[in-house]
Design a protein around this motif. Structure first.
Motif, PDB file in Angstrom:
ATOM      1  N   THR A 180     -49.262 -22.712  11.806  1.00 41.70           N
ATOM      2  CA  THR A 180     -50.262 -21.371  11.048  1.00 41.70           C
ATOM      3  C   THR A 180     -48.966 -19.781  11.468  1.00 41.70           C
ATOM      4  O   THR A 180     -48.611 -20.275  12.603  1.00 41.70           O
ATOM      5  CB  THR A 180     -51.363 -21.001  11.762  1.00 41.70           C
ATOM      6  OG1 THR A 180     -50.904 -20.890  13.678  1.00 41.70           O
ATOM      7  CG2 THR A 180     -52.173 -22.434  12.113  1.00 41.70           C
TER       8      THR A 180
ATOM      9  N   THR B 253     -49.263 -15.410  10.954  1.00 39.14           N
ATOM     10  CA  THR B 253     -49.910 -14.724  11.152  1.00 39.14           C
ATOM     11  C   THR B 253     -48.752 -13.520  11.334  1.00 39.14           C
ATOM     12  O   THR B 253     -47.688 -13.907  11.593  1.00 39.14           O
ATOM     13  CB  THR B 253     -50.854 -14.541  12.476  1.00 39.14           C
ATOM     14  OG1 THR B 253     -50.412 -14.589  13.506  1.00 39.14           O
ATOM     15  CG2 THR B 253     -51.600 -15.886  12.323  1.00 39.14           C
TER      16      THR B 253
ATOM     17  N   GLY C  52     -53.665 -11.896   6.393  1.00 36.48           N
ATOM     18  CA  GLY C  52     -54.572 -13.041   7.331  1.00 36.48           C
ATOM     19  C   GLY C  52     -53.890 -14.563   7.499  1.00 36.48           C
ATOM     20  O   GLY C  52     -52.048 -14.490   8.231  1.00 36.48           O
ATOM     21  N   MET C  53     -53.866 -15.867   8.181  1.00 42.72           N
ATOM     22  CA  MET C  53     -53.195 -16.417   8.438  1.00 42.72           C
ATOM     23  C   MET C  53     -52.734 -17.836   7.969  1.00 42.72           C
ATOM     24  O   MET C  53     -53.779 -18.353   7.366  1.00 42.72           O
ATOM     25  CB  MET C  53     -54.227 -17.553   9.473  1.00 42.72           C
ATOM     26  CG  MET C  53     -53.757 -18.679  10.690  1.00 42.72           C
ATOM     27  SD  MET C  53     -54.623 -19.430  11.636  1.00 42.72           S
ATOM     28  CE  MET C  53     -56.059 -20.084  10.821  1.00 42.72           C
TER      29      MET C  53
ATOM     30  N   ARG D  18     -58.908 -22.643   8.590  1.00 43.92           N
ATOM     31  CA  ARG D  18     -58.760 -21.113   8.276  1.00 43.92           C
ATOM     32  C   ARG D  18     -59.933 -19.943   8.292  1.00 43.92           C
ATOM     33  O   ARG D  18     -59.000 -18.456   8.678  1.00 43.92           O
ATOM     34  CB  ARG D  18     -58.402 -21.376   6.645  1.00 43.92           C
ATOM     35  CG  ARG D  18     -57.614 -19.822   5.934  1.00 43.92           C
ATOM     36  CD  ARG D  18     -57.326 -20.188   4.456  1.00 43.92           C
ATOM     37  NE  ARG D  18     -55.973 -20.957   4.466  1.00 43.92           N
ATOM     38  CZ  ARG D  18     -55.233 -22.415   4.197  1.00 43.92           C
ATOM     39  NH1 ARG D  18     -57.133 -22.656   3.672  1.00 43.92           N
ATOM     40  NH2 ARG D  18     -54.662 -23.239   4.013  1.00 43.92           N
ATOM     41  N   LYS D  19     -60.695 -20.560   8.599  1.00 48.87           N
ATOM     42  CA  LYS D  19     -62.061 -19.702   8.301  1.00 48.87           C
ATOM     43  C   LYS D  19     -62.900 -19.362   9.993  1.00 48.87           C
ATOM     44  O   LYS D  19     -62.653 -18.592  10.102  1.00 48.87           O
ATOM     45  CB  LYS D  19     -63.270 -20.030   7.549  1.00 48.87           C
ATOM     46  CG  LYS D  19     -64.343 -19.287   7.603  1.00 48.87           C
ATOM     47  CD  LYS D  19     -65.632 -20.263   7.222  1.00 48.87           C
ATOM     48  CE  LYS D  19     -65.955 -21.397   7.594  1.00 48.87           C
ATOM     49  NZ  LYS D  19     -66.998 -21.763   7.216  1.00 48.87           N
ATOM     50  N   ARG D  20     -62.112 -20.084  10.392  1.00 46.14           N
ATOM     51  CA  ARG D  20     -62.255 -19.691  12.198  1.00 46.14           C
ATOM     52  C   ARG D  20     -61.256 -19.440  12.971  1.00 46.14           C
ATOM     53  O   ARG D  20     -61.849 -18.716  14.118  1.00 46.14           O
ATOM     54  CB  ARG D  20     -62.640 -21.536  12.931  1.00 46.14           C
ATOM     55  CG  ARG D  20     -64.318 -21.579  12.283  1.00 46.14           C
ATOM     56  CD  ARG D  20     -64.142 -22.727  12.813  1.00 46.14           C
ATOM     57  NE  ARG D  20     -65.031 -22.762  14.182  1.00 46.14           N
ATOM     58  CZ  ARG D  20     -65.500 -23.767  14.898  1.00 46.14           C
ATOM     59  NH1 ARG D  20     -65.236 -24.785  14.927  1.00 46.14           N
ATOM     60  NH2 ARG D  20     -65.211 -23.312  16.052  1.00 46.14           N
ATOM     61  N   GLY D  21     -60.180 -20.005  12.261  1.00 49.93           N
ATOM     62  CA  GLY D  21     -58.868 -19.077  13.179  1.00 49.93           C
ATOM     63  C   GLY D  21     -58.120 -20.011  14.462  1.00 49.93           C
ATOM     64  O   GLY D  21     -58.669 -21.220  14.773  1.00 49.93           O
ATOM     65  N   ALA D  22     -57.837 -19.047  15.091  1.00 46.53           N
ATOM     66  CA  ALA D  22     -57.005 -20.733  16.525  1.00 46.53           C
ATOM     67  C   ALA D  22     -58.313 -20.830  17.387  1.00 46.53           C
ATOM     68  O   ALA D  22     -58.754 -20.065  17.905  1.00 46.53           O
ATOM     69  CB  ALA D  22     -55.621 -20.049  16.936  1.00 46.53           C
ATOM     70  N   VAL D  23     -58.685 -22.339  16.795  1.00 48.02           N
ATOM     71  CA  VAL D  23     -59.460 -21.997  18.371  1.00 48.02           C
ATOM     72  C   VAL D  23     -59.060 -23.549  19.350  1.00 48.02           C
ATOM     73  O   VAL D  23     -58.391 -24.216  18.686  1.00 48.02           O
ATOM     74  CB  VAL D  23     -60.941 -23.033  17.485  1.00 48.02           C
ATOM     75  CG1 VAL D  23     -61.993 -21.672  16.957  1.00 48.02           C
ATOM     76  CG2 VAL D  23     -60.618 -23.555  16.710  1.00 48.02           C
TER      77      VAL D  23
ATOM     78  N   ARG E 149     -47.460 -20.477  15.103  1.00 52.04           N
ATOM     79  CA  ARG E 149     -48.242 -21.265  16.229  1.00 52.04           C
ATOM     80  C   ARG E 149     -47.967 -22.381  15.479  1.00 52.04           C
ATOM     81  O   ARG E 149     -48.212 -23.215  14.411  1.00 52.04           O
ATOM     82  CB  ARG E 149     -49.103 -20.724  16.671  1.00 52.04           C
ATOM     83  CG  ARG E 149     -49.505 -18.996  17.296  1.00 52.04           C
ATOM     84  CD  ARG E 149     -50.721 -18.743  17.689  1.00 52.04           C
ATOM     85  NE  ARG E 149     -51.028 -19.834  18.642  1.00 52.04           N
ATOM     86  CZ  ARG E 149     -52.233 -19.428  19.048  1.00 52.04           C
ATOM     87  NH1 ARG E 149     -53.163 -18.335  18.487  1.00 52.04           N
ATOM     88  NH2 ARG E 149     -52.730 -20.138  19.947  1.00 52.04           N
TER      89      ARG E 149
END
Length: 777
Positions: free
Chosen positions: A199, A201, A206-207, A223-228, A253
């Motif tokens: 990823t 950023t 965005g990411m 991509r919608k939730r981001g880094a989880v 990352r």
């Protein structure tokens, strides 16, 4: 109904509760195991991700080394070094392009010793390379001791390496840049079976995910939730380990993904096996408890049926399952013992309920049932039957004088004599209670019943002897016949008893029921209430019958009598309510009313100055009242009259009912100053010994003897003997029933002291008595 019983079944509730507890325990254990497996799996994944991170870093490091080796090959090329030394830019540019294309470098550049860009070869046309390189080169200077750098160029991460160019002295630096391609991620996935996503950023868009081994839909979700740290996908749960790479131009990352479900998959089979074992255990438990419940419910149902039989009074059926050796057997044997005991008790209760314990005869309830059955059996043929009821005379006196034990033996002897008088085995002798007996005569009419009654009277003519004690028996006997005298059993028994009481009143040996007896009894049902009403509403009247001296003695005397002026019946004769008042005990109220009225008369100014003495009758109940002397004293005080103005008349029978208590009360009355008189002397059962002990002042000869003096010398002899006896005892004599002048003259000749009767005057109201008294002066 069965469903309702099933719901209420204790066994089913116990089995259901046990099954519920088992399911709860199994579910709790299953949940604990599942949670433990999940926790252990996540812990294992976390450990694996630690290893994956190290492997990734190692791959990146190895790639950096390969890139450096590729750059070193260019730096070691003699022609390239010669071109750099001679400053041949065309050769330098050609070498950079050829070597970069050969090793797949995106950027290939030459730097001088001052770290300034001399020449560059770009695989892609981009305006931002120059600006980015100006930031990368300082970070890779010898002073920074870094020979590799991640650079973000237009959202794509690149890895740059820089090696020195020597000939043999340092004449420059070779710079090469390689993109972080999908090959590295695929290599990571092939090595460790993990997914990798790079990823980027920080570029304002965005990411971005330029490199990924994840499916397209998973990449879109990421991509919608981001880094989880955890990502739910259609293939299961993925745990994420983020690995930050130092970079220029944006944040890079690497996300390493491992599937938890893949780790849990071996355990899923174990959980399925555990679930199968649980279901099998529950089924076995249900089967086992069903068998146990069957073994429990079968004898319990048997016991339930036994209790229902016991409730219906069936005690002859033994219980089942008494041969078992367990608790059910103990319970069944206990119930069976209870059945036997209750049966014996019920037999005894029925015997006590229908049989008299003292005489062994049927009691009133059993006798009534026998009469009902006899009437029902004779209803079709209309065969007559009769019921005799008898009551022993003076039985209370026997108990008081000889004791209750002697009285019980007497009742037993009477029962034996009565049992000898019945003609048929179908006849029945019963004890109704106390000293009252009854006989049921089957197929007997009035003549047969009267004959049996005479036989009973004849059997009583022989006295009973017990331990030197001889007792003469007599009884009042009444009988009623079915269907002539009554239509049902209860009426037949009632009317037989009415006839018996009538026989006792008339001193007749035996009487058949007569409707006249019943009508007179019906009239007395409301008599007590009417008597109370008469006292409260002044319906009673005081009458006085004069007594005259026969030998010129001083003083005036009279007997107080009561009359009832009924608002509907008119003047009610005393014989219609005085006996009833004595039976019910209301006579005490009449006595107090009489005493109150006489005291009021003696306190009247019209009698002041006279020596009037008034006689008042006392009944048996009056004599046995312990408060009588106190009540009379209160009346004397209230009206201010002396006790000597009263003469209290007592019958012989009243004294003999309870001689000791009567004697004690007479002594107290005599001490108070009352004159005492024995009324109806000669008709009772008193003895001279009692007469000598009693504190009496006067004898009153019964009118039956006085009125018979004209026709029979026997009565005249009795009167003369009574007068002589009384005078010898120091008593005065009053003769009542003087109906003619001849009788009065004969009494005077016999030295009788006073006379009373219709020849002298009838009972008079108070005003008429005072007028009569005034005329005699």
């Amino acid at each position: 109904m069965r469903l309702r019983l099933a719901r209420r079944s204790l066994i089913l509730r116990l089995v259901g509760l046990s099954l519920l507890l088992l399911l709860i325990v199994q579910a709790a254990g299953f949940a604990v195991v599942r949670a433990s497996i999940d926790r252990n799996a996540r812990s294992q994944v976390a450990q694996d991700l630690d290893l994956d991170e190290n492997v990734w870093r190692q791959l990146v490091e190895q790639r950096s080394e390969r890139l450096q080796q590729s750059a070193s090959l260019l730096a070691a090329d003699f022609g390239f070094r010669s071109a750099v030394s001679s400053g041949d830019m065309e050769t330098i540019q050609s070498a950079l392009e050829n070597h970069g294309n050969r090793i797949g470098a995106t950027v290939t550049g030459l730097l001088n010793t001052n770290m300034h860009l001399v020449a560059i070869s770009l695989a892609l046309e981009s305006e931002s390379y120059g600006a980015v390189l100006t930031q990368v080169i300082p970070n890779m200077s010898p002073q920074q001791s870094k020979n590799s750098q991640i650079v973000v160029i237009e959202g794509t991460p690149y890895q740059f390496v820089m090696v020195p160019l020597r000939a043999p002295l340092l004449i420059g630096w070779v710079l090469m840049g390689f993109p972080l391609s999908q090959d590295l991620a695929n290599e990571m996935k092939q090595l460790l079976s993990v997914d990798v996503a790079v990823t980027v950023t920080g570029d304002g868009n965005g990411m971005a995910i330029p490199v990924s081994t994840l499916p397209t839909e998973t990449v879109a979700e990421l991509r919608k939730r981001g880094a989880v740290t955890e990502l739910q996908t259609s293939d299961g749960t993925l745990l994420t380990r983020p690995v930050s790479l130092p970079s220029v131009g944006g944040e890079v990352r690497v996300l390493i993904f491992r599937s938890v479900d893949r780790v849990l998959e071996p355990y899923r089979q174990l959980q399925v096996l555990l679930a199968i074992i649980t279901v099998a255990g529950v089924l076995l438990f249900v089967l086992g408890t069903g068998i146990v419940a069957q073994r429990l419910t079968t004898p319990l149902r048997s016991l339930l049926a036994a209790t229902q039989r016991l409730s219906r009074g069936e005690y002859d059926v033994p219980l089942e399952h008494t041969d078992r050796t367990d608790e059910i057997g103990n319970l069944a044997r206990s119930f069976d013992h209870m059945r036997v005991d209750i049966g014996a008790q019920q037999t005894e209760i029925r015997r006590l309920a229908y049989w008299d314990r003292l005489t062994g005869l049927p009691n009133r309830e059993r006798f009534r049932e026998a009469v009902v059955q006899a009437i029902a059996g004779s209803a079709s043929t209309m065969q007559p039957l009769a019921v005799l009821t008898l009551d022993l005379d003076r039985f209370k006196h026997v108990n008081d004088v000889l004791g209750y034990a002697f009285g019980d033996r007497l009742l037993q002897a009477v029962a034996e004599r009565l049992s000898l008088q019945v003609r048929s085995p179908d006849d029945m002798v019963a004890r109704l209670g106390g000293n009252e007996f009854a006989i049921l005569l089957q197929h007997a009419d009035a003549a047969d019943a009267h004959y049996i009654a005479q036989r009973i009277n004849q059997s009583f003519e022989e006295p009973l002897a017990f331990e030197d004690q001889t007792v003469d028996l007599s009884a009042g006997i009444g009988f009623a016949c079915w269907p002539g005298d009554a239509g049902d059993a209860d009426t037949l028994l009632s009317r037989s008893e009415i006839a018996m009481y009538a026989a006792k009143r008339k001193l007749s040996g035996a009487l058949q029921y007569d409707a006249a007896f019943d009508s007179s009894s019906a009239q007395t049902l409301s008599l007590l209430t009417e008597l109370r009403h008469a006292v409260e509403h002044h319906e009673l009247r005081l009458y006085l019958q004069p007594k005259v001296p026969l030998h010129g003695q001083t003083g005036q005397a009279a007997e107080a009598l009561v009359r009832w002026q009924h608002p509907q019946r008119g003047l009610v004769p005393p014989m219609q309510f005085i006996p009833f008042a004595e039976q019910t005990g209301f006579v005490r109220h009449l006595t107090l009313w009489m005493f109150e009225e006489v005291a009021r008369l003696l306190a009247d100014p019209r009698t002041q100055g006279t020596t009037l003495r008034v006689s008042v009758n006392l009944s048996t109940r009056d004599l046995l009242d312990p408060e009588l002397s106190h009540r009379l004293a209160d009346i004397l005080v209230r009206h201010g009259v002396p006790a000597s103005a009263f003469c209290l008349e007592i019958t012989e029978s009243a004294i003999m009912d309870d001689p000791q208590r009567a004697e004690a009360m007479l002594n107290r009355l005599s001490e108070q100053g009352f004159k005492l008189s024995i009324d109806d002397f000669g008709t009772g059962y008193s003895s001279l010994a009692y007469l000598k002990r009693l504190p009496v002042d006067e004898l009153k000869i019964d009118k039956s003897f006085v009125m018979g003096m004209e026709t029979g010398e026997d009565d005249a002899m009795i009167v003369r003997s009574t007068i002589d006896l009384a005078h010898n005892l120091g008593l005065t004599v009053v003769a009542e029933g003087v109906e003619t002048a001849a009788i009065q003259d004969r009494l005077r000749a016999l030295h009788c002291d006073e006379a009373q009767g219709y020849h002298i005057a009838r009972p008079l109201p108070v005003d008429d008595f005072l007028a009569w008294q005034a005329r005699q002066e």
